[in-house]
Design an enzyme around this catalytic site. Structure first.
Site, short mmCIF file in Angstrom:
data_model
loop_
_atom_site.label_atom_id
_atom_site.label_comp_id
_atom_site.label_asym_id
_atom_site.label_seq_id
_atom_site.Cartn_x
_atom_site.Cartn_y
_atom_site.Cartn_z
N LYS A 3 -11.30 -11.87 -11.02
CA LYS A 3 -10.75 -12.59 -9.86
C LYS A 3 -11.06 -14.08 -9.97
O LYS A 3 -12.14 -14.46 -10.42
CB LYS A 3 -11.36 -12.03 -8.57
CG LYS A 3 -10.95 -12.75 -7.29
CD LYS A 3 -9.51 -12.55 -6.91
CE LYS A 3 -9.13 -13.51 -5.77
NZ LYS A 3 -7.77 -13.28 -5.26
N TRP B 259 -11.82 -5.24 1.56
CA TRP B 259 -11.46 -5.86 0.28
C TRP B 259 -11.06 -7.32 0.40
O TRP B 259 -10.84 -7.99 -0.60
CB TRP B 259 -10.30 -5.08 -0.36
CG TRP B 259 -9.10 -5.00 0.56
CD1 TRP B 259 -8.85 -3.99 1.45
CD2 TRP B 259 -8.03 -5.93 0.70
NE1 TRP B 259 -7.68 -4.26 2.15
CE2 TRP B 259 -7.15 -5.44 1.70
CE3 TRP B 259 -7.72 -7.16 0.08
CZ2 TRP B 259 -5.99 -6.13 2.09
CZ3 TRP B 259 -6.57 -7.84 0.49
CH2 TRP B 259 -5.72 -7.30 1.48
N ASP C 8 0.84 -1.18 0.00
CA ASP C 8 0.00 0.00 0.00
C ASP C 8 0.89 1.25 0.00
O ASP C 8 1.75 1.40 0.85
CB ASP C 8 -0.85 -0.07 1.28
CG ASP C 8 -1.80 1.09 1.38
OD1 ASP C 8 -1.69 2.02 0.57
OD2 ASP C 8 -2.64 1.06 2.29
N ASP D 210 -6.14 -1.03 -9.20
CA ASP D 210 -6.11 -0.14 -8.02
C ASP D 210 -5.10 0.99 -8.05
O ASP D 210 -5.22 1.94 -7.28
CB ASP D 210 -5.86 -0.93 -6.71
CG ASP D 210 -6.96 -1.91 -6.41
OD1 ASP D 210 -7.98 -1.89 -7.13
OD2 ASP D 210 -6.81 -2.71 -5.48
N TRP E 210 -14.01 4.46 -4.60
CA TRP E 210 -12.76 5.22 -4.65
C TRP E 210 -12.90 6.47 -5.50
O TRP E 210 -12.88 7.58 -5.02
CB TRP E 210 -11.63 4.33 -5.21
CG TRP E 210 -10.95 3.52 -4.17
CD1 TRP E 210 -11.29 3.44 -2.85
CD2 TRP E 210 -9.82 2.69 -4.35
NE1 TRP E 210 -10.42 2.61 -2.22
CE2 TRP E 210 -9.52 2.13 -3.09
CE3 TRP E 210 -9.02 2.34 -5.44
CZ2 TRP E 210 -8.45 1.26 -2.90
CZ3 TRP E 210 -7.96 1.48 -5.25
CH2 TRP E 210 -7.68 0.94 -4.00
#
Ligand SMILES: *[C@@H]1O[C@H](CO)[C@@H](O)[C@H](O)[C@H]1NC(C)=O
Ligand SMILES: *[C@@H]1O[C@H](CO)[C@@H](O)[C@H](O)[C@H]1NC(C)=O
Length: 384
Positions: free
Chosen positions: A332, A303, A114, A155, A203
């Site tokens: 996924k 998540w 992150d 992301d 987001w």
């Protein structure tokens, strides 16, 4: 199979058959991304995931559930390229796929931790190019008769936009700009269609993030020199959000009035319109692999291995109800863990230990049989 096309040709020509060789008999692929590629092409089952699903199915005693599991083996699913070794799965799929299948690839090489964490280290341009992009580009070139759909870097773009006030995320932005320009150019092959990941409504869907998100997206695209094969963006990759539930999963929260994108359909419309105004390709694909059940999370940021989840809509280009939305896909691989629930593991992330996360869960990337069976049981629509 491609070999099968060869058989037909040879039988037709009355030629004696020699042992089959993987000679590709499909036409060279030129994807015109001004239209959707999901009508002519069907998503190819990820061979590695397929194998795991078949092994998982073999462990299921219950007849109904067993039959459902076998169905999943044939569902088209993307291949996640998180390290160089997974590229061999892409090669395997490319060699064996029928002519009307498209190989889905999630390029996930940049995000190692992150960016808002103190330990964050952006990947060097050299490592990124040599470990991921050049080898993937070589696969595209070596398989000109195979179509590829690539989701570029889940992301990352959203992380940068949302965390623009954090210094380490600004350093991610610098490396992201360089790496993305390189990746989009290298992968913009005639046989590939590219979707840049745009996170999800939780987001970039906030009123305050939509415009900065679209502007950043536009700058990435321009910076890369307007690569020809970009079709638009990917949403909900690996995620849990609903496509079109009304009023939306988090619509009653205190913050909801500041986010109109309470479902992904609205997010695609709002973000897509803004991209269009910025002169950027703006069609989308949506991951529906694990969004069969909603209302399981306390908030949008959760998540990891959401407990109670079910497989969602099977991949299809039908019924999105939105011109901007090309298709529902399975990005996924349902049953593969998002992260370990063991707090003593060095890779433990507290999201995987939340009350709403499934436990026990193995390390990221590992198979979780119990989770897979839960996804089957809770699938919506029901698998039959
Ligand atoms: C791609 O498709 C568009 C219409 O969808 C068409 O106008 C254009 O000529 C096509 N491009 C090529 C290279 O075939
Ligand atoms: C690469 O990723 C795969 C799938 O996530 C994993 O099984 C494998 O251990 C990884 N290999 C390395 C060298 O990290």
């Amino acid at each position: 199979m491609k070999v099968w096309c060869l058989f037909l040709t040879l039988i037709h020509a009355g030629v004696a058959l020699s042992p089959p060789k993987p000679i590709l008999q499909c036409d060279p692929v030129f994807l015109n991304v001004s239209g959707t590629v999901w009508k002519p092409y069907k998503l190819h089952p990820n061979p590695k995931y397929r194998q795991l699903v078949l092994e998982g199915a073999a462990k299921i005693q219950d007849e109904v559930l067993h039959r459902m599991a076998l169905k999943i083996a044939d569902v088209g699913t993307f291949i996640w390229v998180k390290n160089a070794s997974t590229l061999s799965v892409v090669e395997e799929a490319a060699t064996n796929s029928p002519c009307d299948h498209i190989i889905g690839v999630v390029l996930h090489g940049m995000h190692k931790s992150d960016c808002s964490s103190r330990q964050f280290q952006p990947i060097s341009a050299k490592t990124y190019q040599e470990s991921y992009i050049d080898p993937l580009q070589n696969i595209l070139k070596a398989n000109p008769r195979t179509a590829f759909a690539i989701i570029v870097e889940p992301d990352i773009l959203s992380t940068i936009v949302v965390n623009s006030d954090i210094q380490s995320c600004r350093s991610l932005a610098t490396s992201f700009d360089i790496n993305m320009a390189y990746a989009l150019n290298a992968l913009s092959a005639p046989n590939a269609v590219l979707y840049i990941d745009a996170g999800h409504g939780g987001w970039l869907g906030w009123d305050a993030n939509l415009k900065p998100g679209a502007d950043y997206f536009a700058s990435v695209y321009k910076n890369a020199g307007y690569p020809s094969q970009v079709r638009g963006f990917a949403v909900n990759t690996g995620g849990w959000n609903s496509w079109d539930s009304q009023p939306g999963e988090f619509a009653t929260t205190r913050e909801a009035p500041r986010n109109r994108a309470q479902n992904e359909k609205t997010f695609v419309r709002l973000f897509g319109e803004m991209l269009g105004q910025a002169g950027v390709p703006n069609h989308a694909i949506m991951d529906t692999s694990r969004n069969g059940v909603i209302g399981l999370r306390e908030d949008w940021t959760e998540w990891c291995n959401v407990d109670g989840a079910g497989f969602g809509k099977l991949p299809t280009s039908e019924g999105t109800g939105l011109e901007l939305a090309d298709a529902f896909v399975w990005a996924k691989e349902g049953g593969i863990s998002d992260g370990t629930s063991d707090p003593s593991s060095p890779s433990y992330n507290s999201f995987c230990g939340r009350a709403t996360a499934f436990k026990p869960s193995p390390e990221e990337g590992e198979w979780n049989q119990a989770y897979f069976e839960m996804l089957l049981q809770n699938a919506n629509p029901v698998i039959n």
